[in-house]
Design an enzyme around this catalytic site. Structure first.
Site, PDB file in Angstrom:
ATOM      1  N   ASP A 208      92.899  49.456  70.611  1.00  0.00           N
ATOM      2  CA  ASP A 208      92.623  50.893  70.702  1.00  0.00           C
ATOM      3  C   ASP A 208      91.716  51.336  69.549  1.00  0.00           C
ATOM      4  O   ASP A 208      91.960  52.350  68.904  1.00  0.00           O
ATOM      5  CB  ASP A 208      93.924  51.698  70.689  1.00  0.00           C
ATOM      6  CG  ASP A 208      93.751  53.086  71.332  1.00  0.00           C
ATOM      7  OD1 ASP A 208      92.803  53.249  72.128  1.00  0.00           O
ATOM      8  OD2 ASP A 208      94.546  53.987  71.034  1.00  0.00           O
TER       9      ASP A 208
ATOM     10  N   GLY B 217     100.806  62.656  68.402  1.00  0.00           N
ATOM     11  CA  GLY B 217     100.018  61.918  69.381  1.00  0.00           C
ATOM     12  C   GLY B 217     100.863  61.524  70.563  1.00  0.00           C
ATOM     13  O   GLY B 217     101.961  62.046  70.788  1.00  0.00           O
ATOM     14  N   GLY B 218     100.332  60.553  71.352  1.00  0.00           N
ATOM     15  CA  GLY B 218     100.985  60.184  72.590  1.00  0.00           C
ATOM     16  C   GLY B 218     102.335  59.542  72.402  1.00  0.00           C
ATOM     17  O   GLY B 218     103.156  59.560  73.307  1.00  0.00           O
ATOM     18  N   MET B 219     102.608  58.921  71.248  1.00  0.00           N
ATOM     19  CA  MET B 219     103.854  58.195  71.062  1.00  0.00           C
ATOM     20  C   MET B 219     104.712  58.731  69.926  1.00  0.00           C
ATOM     21  O   MET B 219     105.788  58.214  69.675  1.00  0.00           O
ATOM     22  CB  MET B 219     103.581  56.719  70.795  1.00  0.00           C
ATOM     23  CG  MET B 219     103.287  55.902  72.028  1.00  0.00           C
ATOM     24  SD  MET B 219     103.242  54.165  71.615  1.00  0.00           S
ATOM     25  CE  MET B 219     104.884  53.924  70.950  1.00  0.00           C
ATOM     26  N   GLY B 220     104.275  59.720  69.191  1.00  0.00           N
ATOM     27  CA  GLY B 220     105.131  60.169  68.113  1.00  0.00           C
ATOM     28  C   GLY B 220     104.498  61.194  67.213  1.00  0.00           C
ATOM     29  O   GLY B 220     103.473  61.782  67.523  1.00  0.00           O
TER      30      GLY B 220
ATOM     31  N   LYS C 136     105.883  57.557  60.307  1.00  0.00           N
ATOM     32  CA  LYS C 136     105.645  57.739  61.735  1.00  0.00           C
ATOM     33  C   LYS C 136     106.974  57.688  62.481  1.00  0.00           C
ATOM     34  O   LYS C 136     107.759  56.747  62.332  1.00  0.00           O
ATOM     35  CB  LYS C 136     104.699  56.657  62.253  1.00  0.00           C
ATOM     36  CG  LYS C 136     104.344  56.799  63.719  1.00  0.00           C
ATOM     37  CD  LYS C 136     103.314  55.751  64.111  1.00  0.00           C
ATOM     38  CE  LYS C 136     102.963  55.853  65.573  1.00  0.00           C
ATOM     39  NZ  LYS C 136     101.952  54.839  65.957  1.00  0.00           N
TER      40      LYS C 136
ATOM     41  N   VAL D  91     103.501  62.012  63.035  1.00  0.00           N
ATOM     42  CA  VAL D  91     103.273  61.455  61.702  1.00  0.00           C
ATOM     43  C   VAL D  91     103.584  62.540  60.680  1.00  0.00           C
ATOM     44  O   VAL D  91     103.053  63.648  60.757  1.00  0.00           O
ATOM     45  CB  VAL D  91     101.827  60.960  61.544  1.00  0.00           C
ATOM     46  CG1 VAL D  91     101.597  60.450  60.126  1.00  0.00           C
ATOM     47  CG2 VAL D  91     101.536  59.860  62.545  1.00  0.00           C
TER      48      VAL D  91
END
Length: 631
Positions: A142, A24-27, A44, A29
């Site tokens: 979110d 995703g946008g930050m990392g 994560k 999984v």
């Protein structure tokens, strides 16, 4: 030994990374094995160092640390559990329980839209998790289908607290950064920074839940646009699109998607409504989406579904027994059949509830036996008796008539509420419970068996009598206009030509306004409360509906609003009933007559309605009961 970041890598000497589940946008999984406890977990990881500049990397580390802190504060079955947090050499690893990697967004891509009753079950579980989040002084910020996953038993789980905030948290977002996914962002958070700082509240998370529920039942997001900027503009200014498939969820979704956070449906009331809908029908299983294949792009949880999206994906290979039916578009049984089933369910589930006082209902039966059909011949009355209480639909935002006083206890007050209690007592019920209905949902809530009767400023019309029956009328009102006290040049109805006049869609006042005053510019909203908010804000010039309703709003803002005092039509308020139940109708008619003859009607009027605007209300005398011929 290899370290984290590649399959086979080991984090903190304990967690072996097996395969990436999504990015995703930050990392990223990972599916991983906890070698100490021999259990599968999800780990994560932030995006690889060196992929972004040091300042951005440091910001993401702080955000990941805050995510772990946020989730660690919460222990709830519908919130993902954090097992461990590892921080070393500028990297943060969050070790979480492993749930199924398929999200609600995946289900929507597979099935387009889902049945309202199943969405209600999912929404109820997410809301309960969200309430636990808020109770821990955390805001998710979110909530969306991509962040709702499922455990092995099918229970929904709220995920991804990467942009959550809580009391005492350090600010890690930049001043001009949009935090969250645009089409799920609440209007109060979607305003430009030039309008002032944007403070997140629990109401903003409830808006996001409302958007999620809308998308789940309608198969599309309510506010869309080709770019994030246009999406945010729609969120702030566009009207809620009409819903075709929401069914009993429509009133709740409309309440959650009120743009003013102060007027938005609260969490306690939302849970009551979701619980009511979710318990209506047993749920059937639906297969989850087909497993992702390597290279098909389905590990990207956002899947290009919305402009300007943030987010990640998640966890586990074991298929989940999802609570969704295999044929969401299957035709529904006829209304009469649905109602019979609802009544049978109510009767079957009545064990353990308090029964009616024997003398009360026996006395009613004796009265009806002499005058006509026995009250026990009414399926509605019989189901309510087995249930142990009467369910009455009322409005929650009409001062004087019916107003929700305490959402936590479900306490209402007003002229309509007094009448509803008198009807319940006459029918032999010691307990009456109220359900909030709105103008658009009244016929559906009644004919689908969700309420036993309706006392909600319900105007008797020939069109409505095709679907429901009425007892009464018990009150006469006149349609009028409410304007701002400082509105220059508006002294009469003729001054509203060409101006913006707000009323409720699918209401009698809306139809009459179009017929009587076609030169006025109609603005249709979901409730009169929303219209009054817009009138106070200056975005419309007037609100029109029944004078008694407008008088209640005027009394709440005596220095800012005034009635024109020019009623141009008469509304006959009646008690809404199921068709084809003459014994129930006759008993309700007797209750109304008793209220009038005993003086209770006048006392209730003097208490609730007379103080609002005694010189302006159309009539303070009881009307002739035209729908209640004497036997």
């Amino acid at each position: 030994m290899r370290t984290g970041g590649t399959p086979g890598g080991v984090v903190d000497g304990r967690y072996t990374l097996l395969r990436p589940l999504g990015r995703g946008g930050m990392g990223v999984v990972w599916e991983a094995l906890d070698t100490r406890l021999n259990r599968q977990v999800a780990v994560k990881e932030l995006l690889f160092r060196g992929a972004v500049d040091p300042d951005t990397q440091a910001q993401w580390v702080r955000r990941a640390r805050r995510e772990a802190e946020a989730i660690a504060r919460i222990d709830h079955e519908h919130v993902v559990a954090v097992h461990d947090v590892i921080e070393a050499e500028g990297q943060v690893w969050i070790v979480m329980e492993q749930v199924d990697p398929h999200s609600l967004a995946d289900l929507l891509r597979e099935h387009d839209r889902l049945p309202p009753l199943n969405v209600a079950r999912i929404g109820l579980e997410v809301l309960r998790g969200l309430r636990a989040v808020h109770a821990a002084a955390v805001l998710h910020r979110d909530v969306k289908p991509h962040n709702i996953l499922f455990r092995r038993d099918g229970r929904a789980v709220l995920m991804d607290f990467g942009i959550a905030t809580f009391e005492g948290a350090a600010q890690v977002t930049r001043r001009h950064e949009t935090v969250g996914t645009p089409q799920y962002l609440a209007p109060e958070l979607a305003s430009p920074w030039t309008d002032g700082p944007r403070e997140a509240t629990p109401a903003a998370d409830l808006w996001s839940l409302g958007v999620t529920l809308f998308e789940a039942v309608e198969g599309r997001a309510p506010f869309r646009g080709p770019t994030p900027v246009e999406v945010l503009h729609a969120v702030r200014h566009a009207d809620l699109p009409p819903m075709r498939h929401a069914g009993p969820l429509r009133p709740l979704i409309e309440g959650l998607l009120v743009k003013d956070p102060e007027s938005r449906t609260g969490a306690a009331r939302a849970e009551q409504l979701l619980q009511h809908v979710a318990q209506e029908t047993p749920l059937q299983p639906l297969p989850l989406p087909r497993p992702a294949r390597a290279g098909d792009g389905r590990n990207d949880t956002d899947g290009g579904r919305e402009a300007g999206a943030t987010t990640e994906v998640h966890l586990e290979r074991t298929p989940v027994p999802s609570p969704l039916p295999a044929a969401p578009d299957a035709p529904r049984p006829p209304a009469a059949s649905r109602r019979r089933r609802a009544l049978l369910r109510a009767a079957a589930g009545a064990a353990g509830l308090a029964l009616l006082a024997a003398a009360g209902w026996y006395g009613v039966e004796r009265l009806r036996e002499e005058a006509g059909p026995r009250l026990s011949s009414s399926p509605t009355w019989q189901a309510a008796r087995d249930r142990g209480y009467l369910l009455v639909g009322v409005k929650e935002d009409q001062p004087g008539l019916s107003r929700l006083v305490d959402p936590a206890t479900g306490e209402y007050e007003g002229f309509d509420v007094d009448l509803a209690r008198a009807v319940a007592e006459r029918l032999g019920f010691e307990e009456v419970r109220f359900e909030t209905v709105n103008t658009k949902s009244r016929e559906y809530r009644l004919t689908s068996g969700q309420v036993d009767l309706i006392v909600a400023s319900y105007s008797i019309t020939e069109e409505r009598k095709k679907e429901v029956d009425f007892a009464g009328p018990y009150y006469l009102a006149g349609q009028d206009f409410l304007v701002r006290e400082d509105a220059d040049g508006i002294d009469g109805v003729e001054d509203l030509a060409g101006r913006q006049v707000c009323t409720v869609e699918r209401s009698t006042p809306a139809d009459r306004l179009e017929d009587e005053y076609p030169r006025m510019k109609r603005q249709l909203r979901v409730s009169y409360g929303v219209c009054v908010d817009e009138l106070l804000a200056g975005t419309v010039d007037a609100v029109t509906t029944d004078d008694v309703i407008l008088a209640g709003y005027r009394a709440a803002h005596p220095d800012r609003l005034r009635l024109l005092g020019a009623p141009f039509a008469i509304e006959h308020y009646g008690v809404g009933l199921h068709k084809g139940e003459p014994a129930l109708k006759a008993a309700v008619c007797e209750a109304i007559r008793e209220q009038i003859d005993s003086g209770a009607w006048k006392r209730s009027y003097d208490r609730h309605l007379k103080p609002l605007a005694p010189a302006e209300l159309s009539d303070s005398r009881p009307p002739e009961l035209r729908e209640c011929p004497r036997p």
